[in-house]
Design an enzyme around this catalytic site. Structure first.
Site, PDB file in Angstrom:
ATOM      1  N   PHE A  40      63.614  10.866  15.538  1.00 43.60           N
ATOM      2  CA  PHE A  40      63.096   9.942  14.528  1.00 43.60           C
ATOM      3  C   PHE A  40      64.054   9.961  13.343  1.00 43.60           C
ATOM      4  O   PHE A  40      64.169  10.965  12.642  1.00 43.60           O
ATOM      5  CB  PHE A  40      61.689  10.304  14.053  1.00 43.60           C
ATOM      6  CG  PHE A  40      61.172   9.300  13.051  1.00 43.60           C
ATOM      7  CD1 PHE A  40      60.596   8.121  13.490  1.00 43.60           C
ATOM      8  CD2 PHE A  40      61.296   9.519  11.691  1.00 43.60           C
ATOM      9  CE1 PHE A  40      60.146   7.166  12.576  1.00 43.60           C
ATOM     10  CE2 PHE A  40      60.850   8.572  10.774  1.00 43.60           C
ATOM     11  CZ  PHE A  40      60.274   7.398  11.222  1.00 43.60           C
ATOM     12  N   ASP A  95      70.688  15.289  10.372  1.00 42.98           N
ATOM     13  CA  ASP A  95      69.657  14.565   9.626  1.00 42.98           C
ATOM     14  C   ASP A  95      68.642  15.584   9.116  1.00 42.98           C
ATOM     15  O   ASP A  95      67.770  16.027   9.844  1.00 42.98           O
ATOM     16  CB  ASP A  95      68.989  13.523  10.526  1.00 42.98           C
ATOM     17  CG  ASP A  95      67.899  12.725   9.812  1.00 42.98           C
ATOM     18  OD1 ASP A  95      67.453  13.149   8.718  1.00 42.98           O
ATOM     19  OD2 ASP A  95      67.470  11.693  10.350  1.00 42.98           O
ATOM     20  N   LYS A 101      63.815  12.063   1.043  1.00 42.29           N
ATOM     21  CA  LYS A 101      62.461  12.563   0.804  1.00 42.29           C
ATOM     22  C   LYS A 101      62.390  13.482  -0.408  1.00 42.29           C
ATOM     23  O   LYS A 101      62.294  13.021  -1.535  1.00 42.29           O
ATOM     24  CB  LYS A 101      61.898  13.211   2.069  1.00 42.29           C
ATOM     25  CG  LYS A 101      61.647  12.197   3.194  1.00 42.29           C
ATOM     26  CD  LYS A 101      60.822  12.768   4.295  1.00 42.29           C
ATOM     27  CE  LYS A 101      60.686  11.820   5.475  1.00 42.29           C
ATOM     28  NZ  LYS A 101      60.009  10.541   5.166  1.00 42.29           N
TER      29      LYS A 101
END
Length: 407
Positions: free
Chosen positions: A147, A232, A261
């Protein structure tokens, strides 16, 4: 937190969203109006322990005083110039973030998906300009069950049909291999490979942790094959796993990091590509950009986030409280929990389907005053703010035991 000030009920506000908001989410039926630290409050004044932390965007809790102060100070001075001009906050942010991660240069963006898209562009440019891959032939190897976001390019290499179906045609240039499989990765990398793009821990897949040595193997393989290793760390980074970066558990330094984030402290969207100088140095004016990327408000908040991480406090908390989390979940195995995977203050918990789906368990926990989120099937994710106390964490685990005991 003080009493809620809204007059419209949760049910009314949820109903009001239905005709005017795209139905691309299925939130739990709680309407948050206020928050502080590890707790949120709905419009009726009911309090809930936040065990999701905005998918790690709120690693430092809601409205951390140092981050709020940094935002207030900057709001009084300057919020946006665009990158048409310099601003007085960006250099320090880039310097401090590069030093924190052990890399050289920063490309500031806004959202996690933008960081991933930017990393893909940089890797391809590097492949053509530095590695000598023929034009339009560059490939990037990714892992199944990944993801990395939901843009059209990113869903092109997703294996989640919910994310893909109905959004083609898809962007070419990606090869998908099983996660945690070095032999498959070796077979997929060739002279056209610009990069291997991986999550050090797969978050959306259910906090899937690779075998010890996998990341070291990826680092060795990419060096030997002459391609980039892109990590990531948008969910796994910035303290979540007990280290500043999840790759540090194997002392690995990738060629490129993707961050987001928690980098915005739960206040503003901030993301970044951080890389070696010879990698990010391939970009020239006009080849990539973002009006809001690197804006002074984002840079001020991002610098304050780096301040917090440089103390090591949050990494230590994630490590120490991670033991409480693992021990508590271990006690529930065989009592409604089939198994779990955890690192630091991050866990994917597989619930016995006899006790309910992940969504049903999340709804039951919500009624007990604990907020979590499900992922595939009967798996729930736990990712509380790193400011959570041991008592709060034990309370959340007790609530999970209670809903499982009730069936």
């Amino acid at each position: 937190m003080t009493a809620a000030v809204h007059t419209r009920s949760s049910a009314d506000l949820i109903s009001a969203e239905e005709p005017v908001l795209a139905h691309n989410y299925h939130p739990l039926p709680v309407v948050v109006a206020r928050a502080e630290g590890t707790w949120v409050e709905d419009v009726e004044g009911r309090r809930y322990l936040d065990m999701l932390a905005g998918y790690s965007a709120l690693n430092f809790g809601h409205r951390h005083p140092a981050l709020i102060e940094a935002a207030h100070r900057q709001l009084e001075r300057l919020t946006l110039t665009s990158r048409a001009f310099h601003n007085d906050k960006l250099a320090e942010f880039a310097q401090r973030l590069a030093r924190l991660t052990g890399l050289d240069m920063v490309l500031p963006m806004n959202t996690g998906a933008e960081a991933v898209e930017s990393g893909i562009k940089v890797a391809r440019k590097w492949a053509y300009d530095v590695k000598g891959v023929p034009a339009d032939r560059a490939t990037i190897v990714v892992a199944a069950e990944n993801f990395h976001g939901r843009t059209t390019t990113i869903v092109s290499f997703s294996t989640d049909e919910t994310a893909r179906a109905g959004f083609g045609p898809f962007t070419p240039g990606f090869r998908i291999v099983p996660y945690n499989d070095l032999a498959a990765l070796e077979a997929a990398v060739d002279d056209t490979t610009a990069a291997v793009l991986l999550e050090p821990i797969q978050g959306e897949a259910g906090v899937v942790i690779p075998d010890e040595g996998y990341l070291t193997g990826v680092r060795e393989l990419t060096r030997r094959k002459g391609c980039l290793f892109i990590a990531d760390e948008i969910q796994s980074g910035l303290g979540r796993t007990g280290r500043t970066l999840a790759v540090e558990h194997e002392s690995v330094v990738p060629d490129m990091l993707l961050l987001g984030k928690a980098l915005g402290g739960g206040i503003v969207p901030v993301s970044a590509v951080v890389a070696r100088r010879d990698v990010l140095g391939v970009l020239r004016p006009g080849e990539h950009g973002s009006t809001f990327g690197g804006n002074p408000l984002a840079a001020a908040v991002g610098t304050a986030v780096v301040d917090l991480l440089e103390t090591g406090e949050f990494q230590r908390r994630a490590t120490e409280l991670g033991v409480v989390l693992r021990d508590g979940l271990s006690e529930l195995v065989g009592k409604g929990v089939l198994g779990f995977r955890a690192r630091g203050l991050w866990a994917g918990v597989d619930i016995d389907p006899v006790f309910g789906t992940g969504r049903e368990i999340s709804e039951r926990l919500m009624r007990e005053g604990v907020l979590v989120k499900d992922t595939h099937g009967s798996t729930i994710r736990l990712a509380p703010p790193l400011t959570i106390t041991g008592d709060e964490l034990s309370g959340a685990l007790g609530a999970l035991e209670k809903v499982l005991t009730r069936g």
